[in-house]
Design an enzyme around this catalytic site. Sequence first.
Site, PDB file in Angstrom:
ATOM      1  CB  CYS A  43      -0.925  -0.007   1.225  1.00  0.00           C
ATOM      2  SG  CYS A  43      -1.778   1.554   1.434  1.00  0.00           S
ATOM      3  CB  CYS A  48      -3.148   2.680  -1.515  1.00  0.00           C
ATOM      4  SG  CYS A  48      -3.503   0.969  -1.159  1.00  0.00           S
ATOM      5  CE  LYS A  51      -4.602   4.445  -6.187  1.00  0.00           C
ATOM      6  NZ  LYS A  51      -5.114   3.091  -6.026  1.00  0.00           N
ATOM      7  CE1 TYR A 177     -10.913  -1.660  -5.946  1.00  0.00           C
ATOM      8  CE2 TYR A 177     -11.137  -3.869  -6.833  1.00  0.00           C
ATOM      9  CZ  TYR A 177     -11.497  -2.897  -5.920  1.00  0.00           C
ATOM     10  OH  TYR A 177     -12.450  -3.180  -4.973  1.00  0.00           O
ATOM     11  CD  GLU A 181      -7.033   2.541  -8.665  1.00  0.00           C
ATOM     12  OE1 GLU A 181      -7.881   2.675  -7.784  1.00  0.00           O
ATOM     13  OE2 GLU A 181      -5.878   2.082  -8.418  1.00  0.00           O
ATOM     14  CG  HIS A 434     -28.549  23.554  -2.919  1.00  0.00           C
ATOM     15  ND1 HIS A 434     -28.696  22.660  -3.969  1.00  0.00           N
ATOM     16  CD2 HIS A 434     -28.670  24.797  -3.446  1.00  0.00           C
ATOM     17  CE1 HIS A 434     -28.917  23.347  -5.084  1.00  0.00           C
ATOM     18  NE2 HIS A 434     -28.892  24.627  -4.795  1.00  0.00           N
ATOM     19  CD  GLU A 439     -28.260  19.444  -3.426  1.00  0.00           C
ATOM     20  OE1 GLU A 439     -29.202  19.832  -2.727  1.00  0.00           O
ATOM     21  OE2 GLU A 439     -27.580  20.194  -4.162  1.00  0.00           O
TER      22      GLU A 439
HETATM   23  P1  NDP Z   1      -8.281  -7.387 -10.355  1.00  0.00           P
HETATM   24  O1  NDP Z   1      -8.550  -8.722  -9.810  1.00  0.00           O
HETATM   25  O2  NDP Z   1      -9.053  -6.210  -9.865  1.00  0.00           O
HETATM   26  O3  NDP Z   1      -8.460  -7.422 -11.932  1.00  0.00           O
HETATM   27  C1  NDP Z   1      -7.750  -8.323 -12.730  1.00  0.00           C
HETATM   28  C2  NDP Z   1      -8.104  -8.070 -14.172  1.00  0.00           C
HETATM   29  O4  NDP Z   1      -7.259  -8.854 -14.990  1.00  0.00           O
HETATM   30  C3  NDP Z   1      -9.533  -8.442 -14.516  1.00  0.00           C
HETATM   31  O5  NDP Z   1     -10.016  -7.519 -15.458  1.00  0.00           O
HETATM   32  C4  NDP Z   1      -9.389  -9.828 -15.138  1.00  0.00           C
HETATM   33  O6  NDP Z   1     -10.359 -10.113 -16.117  1.00  0.00           O
HETATM   34  C5  NDP Z   1      -8.037  -9.675 -15.814  1.00  0.00           C
HETATM   35  N1  NDP Z   1      -7.336 -10.948 -15.981  1.00  0.00           N
HETATM   36  C6  NDP Z   1      -7.051 -11.868 -15.033  1.00  0.00           C
HETATM   37  N2  NDP Z   1      -6.351 -12.892 -15.562  1.00  0.00           N
HETATM   38  C7  NDP Z   1      -6.192 -12.607 -16.878  1.00  0.00           C
HETATM   39  C8  NDP Z   1      -5.575 -13.276 -17.950  1.00  0.00           C
HETATM   40  N3  NDP Z   1      -4.983 -14.451 -17.775  1.00  0.00           N
HETATM   41  N4  NDP Z   1      -5.610 -12.689 -19.176  1.00  0.00           N
HETATM   42  C9  NDP Z   1      -6.223 -11.502 -19.361  1.00  0.00           C
HETATM   43  N5  NDP Z   1      -6.830 -10.822 -18.376  1.00  0.00           N
HETATM   44  C10 NDP Z   1      -6.815 -11.372 -17.142  1.00  0.00           C
HETATM   45  O7  NDP Z   1      -6.710  -7.188 -10.173  1.00  0.00           O
HETATM   46  P2  NDP Z   1      -5.781  -5.925 -10.162  1.00  0.00           P
HETATM   47  O8  NDP Z   1      -4.454  -6.445 -10.585  1.00  0.00           O
HETATM   48  O9  NDP Z   1      -6.368  -4.781 -10.903  1.00  0.00           O
HETATM   49  O10 NDP Z   1      -5.741  -5.541  -8.628  1.00  0.00           O
HETATM   50  C11 NDP Z   1      -5.432  -6.507  -7.634  1.00  0.00           C
HETATM   51  C12 NDP Z   1      -6.162  -6.232  -6.355  1.00  0.00           C
HETATM   52  O11 NDP Z   1      -5.592  -5.108  -5.714  1.00  0.00           O
HETATM   53  C13 NDP Z   1      -7.633  -5.850  -6.562  1.00  0.00           C
HETATM   54  O12 NDP Z   1      -8.456  -6.967  -6.586  1.00  0.00           O
HETATM   55  C14 NDP Z   1      -7.919  -4.965  -5.398  1.00  0.00           C
HETATM   56  O13 NDP Z   1      -8.426  -5.726  -4.354  1.00  0.00           O
HETATM   57  C15 NDP Z   1      -6.575  -4.380  -5.029  1.00  0.00           C
HETATM   58  N6  NDP Z   1      -6.524  -2.959  -5.420  1.00  0.00           N
HETATM   59  C16 NDP Z   1      -7.375  -2.084  -4.828  1.00  0.00           C
HETATM   60  C17 NDP Z   1      -7.359  -0.749  -5.200  1.00  0.00           C
HETATM   61  C18 NDP Z   1      -8.312   0.207  -4.550  1.00  0.00           C
HETATM   62  O14 NDP Z   1      -8.865  -0.131  -3.519  1.00  0.00           O
HETATM   63  N7  NDP Z   1      -8.544   1.358  -5.149  1.00  0.00           N
HETATM   64  C19 NDP Z   1      -6.443  -0.247  -6.204  1.00  0.00           C
HETATM   65  C20 NDP Z   1      -5.620  -1.262  -6.780  1.00  0.00           C
HETATM   66  C21 NDP Z   1      -5.659  -2.569  -6.387  1.00  0.00           C
HETATM   67  P3  NDP Z   1     -11.785 -10.762 -15.780  1.00  0.00           P
HETATM   68  O15 NDP Z   1     -12.638  -9.654 -15.285  1.00  0.00           O
HETATM   69  O16 NDP Z   1     -12.226 -11.294 -17.082  1.00  0.00           O
HETATM   70  O17 NDP Z   1     -11.516 -11.819 -14.751  1.00  0.00           O
END
Ligand code: NDP
Length: 455
Positions: A43, A48, A51, A177, A181, A434, A439
Amino acid sequence: MPQYDFDLITLGAGSGGVRASRLAGGYGARVAVVEESRLGGTCVMRGCVPKKLLVYGAHFAEDFEDARGFGWDVGEPTFDWPTLIANKNKELDRLEGIYGRILRDSGVNIIEGRGKLADAHTVEVAGKHYTAERILVACGGWPSMPDVPGIEHVITSNEALDLPSLPESIVIVGGGYIAVEFAGIFNALGVDVTVIIRAGNILRGFDDDIRNTLAAEMEKKGITICRETIVRSIEKNETGYSVRLAGSEVLETDLVMYATGRAPNTKGIGLEEAGVKLEKNGSVCVNDWNQSSVESVYALGDCTDRVQLTPVAIAEGRAFSETNYNDNPIKVDYADIPSAVFSTPPIGTVGLTEEQAREKGPIDVYISRFKPMKHTLSGRDETTLMKLIVDQKTDKVIGCHLLGPDCPEIAQILGVALKCGATKAQFDATIGIHPTAAEELVTMREKRPDHGSKT
Ligand code: NDP
C-alpha cells in the site's frame, strides 16, 4: 527464562503486519517483524499511496483546462514527470521513516531480510533462527501474469510507478482496479492508452451501471478499450513492442503493462513444509480468528483469500492483536466494506450490486445521472452517476454506487449509514447540503421502472 525468543514474529511489514505488530508490542508482547523490502509494504510503497499521488498529479491536466471557463488564463501548462516521481519518492521515504518510528516506539524489533518458517515456532532469516510462540504471516501479494510468449517484456504497476520517462503510448492488459486507475493516469498525462480486456466489460464484480458509465467516460477521454480480446504474444521491436492479438491484429506500442491480478507471496517461505494448509491459489487457509491449520501460525491481509484491501488487512491486524494480546476477542465483520476505484472519474461503492441484490429478493432502484455543477462553466462533458438499491421488504438501503468527483469520499460515509442499517425513508428525511453532488442521495424520489432486471 521465556520458552521463545519472542511472543510474536510477523513476516511482512505491510499495513496488516505493522498494525498487528505495533498493537501487540503496545500490549506488552515481545515482537519482531521481518521485512525483506521496505517498511510499509504494497500500500505505502507500491500501491495505494504512490498511485493516489500520481492520480492527483495527472488530474491537474483537466483542472487547468477546466479553469479557463472560470476566467483563468493559465497559459500552456507544462508537466515534468521526473519531478512528480521524485516528489512522490520523497514522500514514500518520509512514510517509511514514520513506519519505522511507530514500530520502534511500540518496542517492536525490526529484522531485515527474507523470513522463512523453519518449523511451527521458528523463523529463519539469513541463516539465523528466531523462535516465537506465534508466527503471523503477513507477506501480502505480488502482480501475477499469465504465461504469454514475450511476457518478460512487460511492466506491472510496480514499474509503472517509477518509469524514468512517460511513453507516448501504452497497452494495458486487464480491466480491474489497477488497469483502470493507471489508464486514467496515463491518459490524463497525454499518453495514448489502449486497455485490453478478455471480458465484455471492465471491473467485473462492480455494479453494471457503474461499469458501463465508467467505460463510456474513459472512451470519451480517448482511451481505447478492446473488449473480448486475448493477447497471443508480445514481441520487442526497434522502437517498442508489437502486441499480437488472437485473430490477426497487431498493436504497436511503446510500453505494455499487465494488471491481471495479484498472487499471494507464500511461495518458498516454508509454509507447506511446516504443515500450513494453502488454498489452490497459494493463499493461506485461515479461520475467523486468522489462525492457519497450524495452531501457532496465523495469517492476514493479501496472503489470505479474503478481501484484498488495505483497511481490511489493518482491521485483521487489529483483530489479531486484540484477540491474542489484549484479551479482547474480535472478529472482522466483512459486510458492507466500502471501496473506491481511483479511476478518472473515480468510483465509490458500498453494499450489494443490483445483480447481487436481485438474487436476494425484490428491490427498488433509484438512479440519477447528471452533469456536476462545476462542469456547467468548465464545459467538460463528464457524467456523475448515483445509484441506490433498496430492499423492498425492509426499506433498507443495501447498495450505493457512485461515479464522479469526490465519490470515494462520499462512499466512506455511506458505509457508516449502511452499517447502521439506514432505510430509504431515513435517507429521504435527511436534509441535503446545497449545492453538492451528494445531496442527490437524499433527494432521489423516483424509482427506476422495474423491468424485472437491470436496464
Ligand atoms: P483485479 O482482480 O481487480 O483485476 C484483474 C483483471 O485482470 C480483470 O479484469 C481480469 O479479467 C483480468 N485478468 C485476469 N487474468 C487474466 C488473464 N490471464 N488474461 C487476461 N486478463 C486477465 O486485479 P488488479 O491487478 O487490478 O488488482 C489486484 C487487487 O488489488 C484488486 O483486486 C484490489 O483488491 C486491489 N486494489 C485495490 C485498489 C483500490 O482499492 N482502489 C487499487 C488497486 C488494487 P476478468 O474480469 O475477465 O476476470
